[in-house]
Design an enzyme around this catalytic site. Structure first.
Site, mmCIF file in Angstrom:
data_model
loop_
_atom_site.group_PDB
_atom_site.id
_atom_site.type_symbol
_atom_site.label_atom_id
_atom_site.label_comp_id
_atom_site.label_asym_id
_atom_site.label_seq_id
_atom_site.Cartn_x
_atom_site.Cartn_y
_atom_site.Cartn_z
ATOM 1 C CG LEU A 1 -12.280 -2.073 -3.134
ATOM 2 C CD1 LEU A 1 -12.487 -2.455 -1.673
ATOM 3 C CD2 LEU A 1 -13.490 -1.325 -3.649
ATOM 4 C CD GLU B 1 -18.222 -4.491 3.222
ATOM 5 O OE1 GLU B 1 -17.891 -5.647 2.914
ATOM 6 O OE2 GLU B 1 -19.162 -3.871 2.690
ATOM 7 C CG ASP C 1 -2.004 -1.045 1.118
ATOM 8 O OD1 ASP C 1 -2.294 -1.483 -0.004
ATOM 9 O OD2 ASP C 1 -2.537 -1.438 2.170
ATOM 10 C CE LYS D 1 -8.808 -4.295 0.837
ATOM 11 N NZ LYS D 1 -7.933 -5.479 0.965
ATOM 12 C CB CYS E 1 26.809 -1.820 -16.622
ATOM 13 S SG CYS E 1 25.643 -3.197 -16.756
ATOM 14 C CE LYS F 1 -5.390 -2.228 2.745
ATOM 15 N NZ LYS F 1 -4.511 -2.455 1.586
ATOM 16 C CG ASP G 1 -5.006 -10.136 4.473
ATOM 17 O OD1 ASP G 1 -5.005 -10.205 3.230
ATOM 18 O OD2 ASP G 1 -3.966 -10.133 5.158
ATOM 19 C CB CYS H 1 23.819 0.061 -18.099
ATOM 20 S SG CYS H 1 24.816 -0.726 -19.372
ATOM 21 C CB CYS I 1 27.756 -4.925 -20.467
ATOM 22 S SG CYS I 1 27.173 -3.219 -20.271
ATOM 23 C CB CYS J 1 23.777 -3.994 -21.462
ATOM 24 S SG CYS J 1 23.555 -4.423 -19.706
ATOM 25 C CE1 TYR K 1 -16.320 -8.198 -1.328
ATOM 26 C CE2 TYR K 1 -15.664 -9.608 0.498
ATOM 27 C CZ TYR K 1 -15.399 -9.056 -0.750
ATOM 28 O OH TYR K 1 -14.232 -9.354 -1.405
#
Length: 708
Positions: free
Chosen positions: A93, A126, A47, A128, A429, A324, A130, A447, A432, A453, A236
């Site tokens: 949601l 209501e 989240d 939520k 990198c 949440k 899990d 890079c 390469c 690469c 629900y």
């Protein structure tokens, strides 16, 4: 804790890079959570990443990616079950994380509906759950099908397993002829503990948390195993209906309860935002004693007629949101810092951690964002974490807010080993050894090796054959790496995949004689490749891996142009970033200038265009499917709205027009078919008159579309 850079301080370039990083992390998280039932970390970290993505998109709306996590639902169904097409798409949601977000949600609904602050507007609230989303289809009162959410459009057929769950009735009395009941499969804490004890006693795998246990149990290929697992179900929501359940959300939930479904007793009707927040805090206070896992509270507009007016965004309903609960933290040892190279060349540091359990999930990796974040500073040289850098051997605080790689939130300097040394971020990198450059204003070092690469080349090829792209059976990441390095059957570019069989024949069927292969497996691969020569327009465009062009944007472009040849003509003509073809590309709702420039630039690059043309010559590109708008009086027409609309908001009008197959533009041109002008219409109405474009007032528009 802090992010690589506060959203308020991001430049356009650093925001673009951060959105790309978040899209990649969140896509991986969705697969781990929804398909593999094996998240690396908690919902809270997910989240937090998704919230950061949303905040960046709000500040830079023109940078929103087509594969934005905001537009993604779940993940593709697994391979072990037959697929079910949901009659009504199963949506996700939107999220709220604080009181202000909830206030914004209620205000946005009032604005969309044109309701004043004092007008009555009730919501349900209501818990939520899990767990794992499930859709149950009843015909004439009989349970005929059960399907997981999958990616929202296609789910897994788990009918036999769902029939073993005691909370799910097999027969309903006096139900509509067609009724899809939706809810959440979960496992109580007590049942989870007993199950893990039995698993351990039998020497079998134990589960990390109740959600994983519930998801893994429901998705067993043997329904006898599911029957032995203590699964529960809360109803629900609903999908397809042949007759309404009620006029309100609360009334519909009560109807489901009357049919014999378990519904959550903590569901309440709230008349005000204040009441919604009070109920949220009441549920949060009970969270530890409920006996099952919840991760927030869901608010829904109670009036179903208003829900219908509000409708949906691409993946979420406008009339609902999940508020949440806060994230979780844990401390552990940082054992190593690895540098990974993505397909865009970005060098991404990853923390390797001593495994630690946070909220029931074992965490062993965490993102370190970029070199500034490791050093304890932001991109402008300011301090984060009070300037504390991060070193191998440190005792670090891990922050989880989702099912992707977590973050390092803090460092305990008092526990730092004496021999810990400052981390030096590489300027070459690791794949390469090309120079890795950090451009001005960019938080990410990249890079410069390009196609030389192997990380970039192989990652682009892996993307090309990924599930949402060409999805060639038997040709995955492992096989791509094998073919990439093969001297005779080398696959360096996408078109090489479609010439593999011809080259293999020239090499006397080398693949069939390779260890681990054989004539049958080689033949299966050639057949799978040939099967994908017929490819939908949108999937082809997404598979090309053009920067910023994700799945959703690719499909938007495909739907707009219809035919690949028309798209090629238009994108070629737009190479100067001006003219009618460029304006048309920008007019596509959901395609911003950054995406458009990336798309046009890719087709303007001589080598890349040659590679694309060579690929397309091997394929048959299916035209994009148009929306089913039979009988629509505005299908295929370009509509412009101007002035003040009095009977619906501008957002409603636009959504309704697009649902009927019209293209909604913000400006009047020769391509405009219809202008809808309300009071206060000015220059657009004048220009429409000059061009002889048909003009209607709002009543005329409503009459035309049959909504008067």
């Amino acid at each position: 804790m802090g992010d690589s850079l506060p959203v308020s301080e991001l430049t356009e370039d650093s925001a673009r890079a951060e959105l790309a990083r978040l899209a990649e992390l969140l896509a991986r998280a969705n697969t781990q959570y929804h398909t593999q039932d094996a998240p690396e970390i908690s919902d809270a970290e997910y989240d937090d990443l998704k919230r950061r993505n949303t905040e960046i998109e709000k500040r830079f709306p023109h940078l929103k990616r087509a594969d934005s996590p905001s537009d993604q639902v779940g993940a593709k169904p697994g391979d072990g079950f037959s697929k079910v097409t949901h009659a009504v798409r199963m949506m996700s949601l939107g999220n709220a994380f604080d009181d202000e977000d909830v206030g914004d949600f209620t205000r946005s609904i009032r604005k969309y509906l044109g309701l004043g602050d004092d007008a009555p507007l009730a919501f349900t609230a209501e818990p939520k759950i899990d767990g794992l989303s499930l859709s149950l289809r009843y015909k004439d009162g009989h349970l005929v099908q059960a399907a997981t959410r999958g990616d929202g459009e296609f789910g897994e057929n788990v009918t036999a397993n769902a029939r073993t769950i005691s909370d799910i009735p097999h027969r309903l009395e006096n139900a509509p002829a067609v009724l899809e009941v939706r809810g959440e499969v979960y496992m109580s804490h007590a049942d989870f503990d007993q199950l893990n004890a039995r698993q351990a006693e039998a020497g079998e795998k134990t589960f990390a948390n109740p959600r994983n246990a519930a998801a893994g149990s429901l998705r067993q290929l043997d329904s006898a195993i599911t029957r032995a697992r203590p699964l529960r179900f809360f109803a629900y929501a609903w999908g397809e209906l042949s007759a309404p359940l009620a006029e309100t959300q609360m009334g519909a939930i009560e109807r489901l309860k009357q049919y014999g479904f378990s519904t959550n007793p903590l569901t309440a009707l709230c008349e005000t935002t204040h009441h919604m927040l009070d109920h949220y805090r009441g549920i949060e206070a009970q969270r530890a004693t409920l006996g099952y896992d919840i991760d927030g509270v869901v608010y829904k507009v109670n009036d179903l007629a208003l829900q219908a007016r509000l409708g949906f965004r691409s993946t979420t309903p406008r009339w609902a949101i999940a508020h949440k609960f806060p994230a979780e933290l844990a401390w552990t040892r940082l054992e190593a810092i690895d540098i990974q190279v993505g397909r865009t060349g970005a060098l991404s540091p990853v923390a390797r951690l001593h495994p630690v359990t946070v909220g029931g999930v074992v965490v062993s990796n965490a993102t370190l964002h970029n070199e500034d974040y490791i050093a304890g500073r932001d991109a402008k040289g300011g301090t984060i974490r009070d300037g504390k850098d991060i070193r191998v051997g440190d005792w670090v605080q891990v922050y989880r807010a989702g099912d992707v790689i977590p973050k390092i939130a803090d460092v305990d300097i008092s526990k730092r080993p004496d021999d810990a040394v400052e981390f030096t971020f590489p300027n070459t990198c690791p794949e390469c050894q090309s120079q890795a450059i950090r451009e001005e204003g960019d938080a990410v070092r990249r890079c410069t090796g390009g196609i030389i690469c192997p990380a970039q080349a192989t990652e682009k090829l892996k993307h090309f054959v990924s599930r949402k792209a060409f999805d060639i059976e038997g040709l995955g990441a492992k096989q791509i790496e094998m073919f990439y390095d093969d001297p005779d059957l080398s696959v360096k570019t996408p078109v090489d995949i479609f010439t593999l069989q011809t080259r293999d024949a020239a090499n006397l069927n080398k693949l069939a004689n390779r260890k681990g292969w054989g004539a049958q497996s080689a033949g299966n691969l050639w057949a799978a490749i040939d099967e994908k020569r017929l490819i939908p327009f949108g999937r082809l465009l997404f598979a090309l891996g053009i920067r910023h062009m994700g799945e959703a944007a690719s499909n938007l472009v495909a739907t707009h142009y219809g035919e690949w040849s028309e798209f090629e003509r238009a994108v070629t003509a737009a190479s100067g970033f001006e003219g009618p073809e460029w304006d048309e590309l920008l007019s596509i709702d959901g395609i911003g200038e950054v995406m458009a420039r990336a798309l046009v630039s890719a087709f303007a690059q001589e080598a890349e265009r040659a590679s694309i043309d060579a690929l397309v010559a091997q394929l048959e590109v299916q035209p994009a499917k148009r929306p089913d708008t039979d009988g629509s009086p505005v299908a295929g027409k370009t509509v412009v709205f101007t002035g003040t609309l009095e009977k619906m908001t501008r957002a409603e009008a636009k959504a309704r027009a697009e649902a009927l197959g019209a293209k909604v533009s913000g400006s009047v041109s020769k391509k405009t078919d219809l202008l809808v002008a309300g009071p206060g219409a000015g220059s657009k109405a004048k220009k429409a008159a000059e061009l002889g474009i048909e003009t209607l007032d709002e009543d005329g528009w409503l009459h035309l579309i049959g909504a008067a």
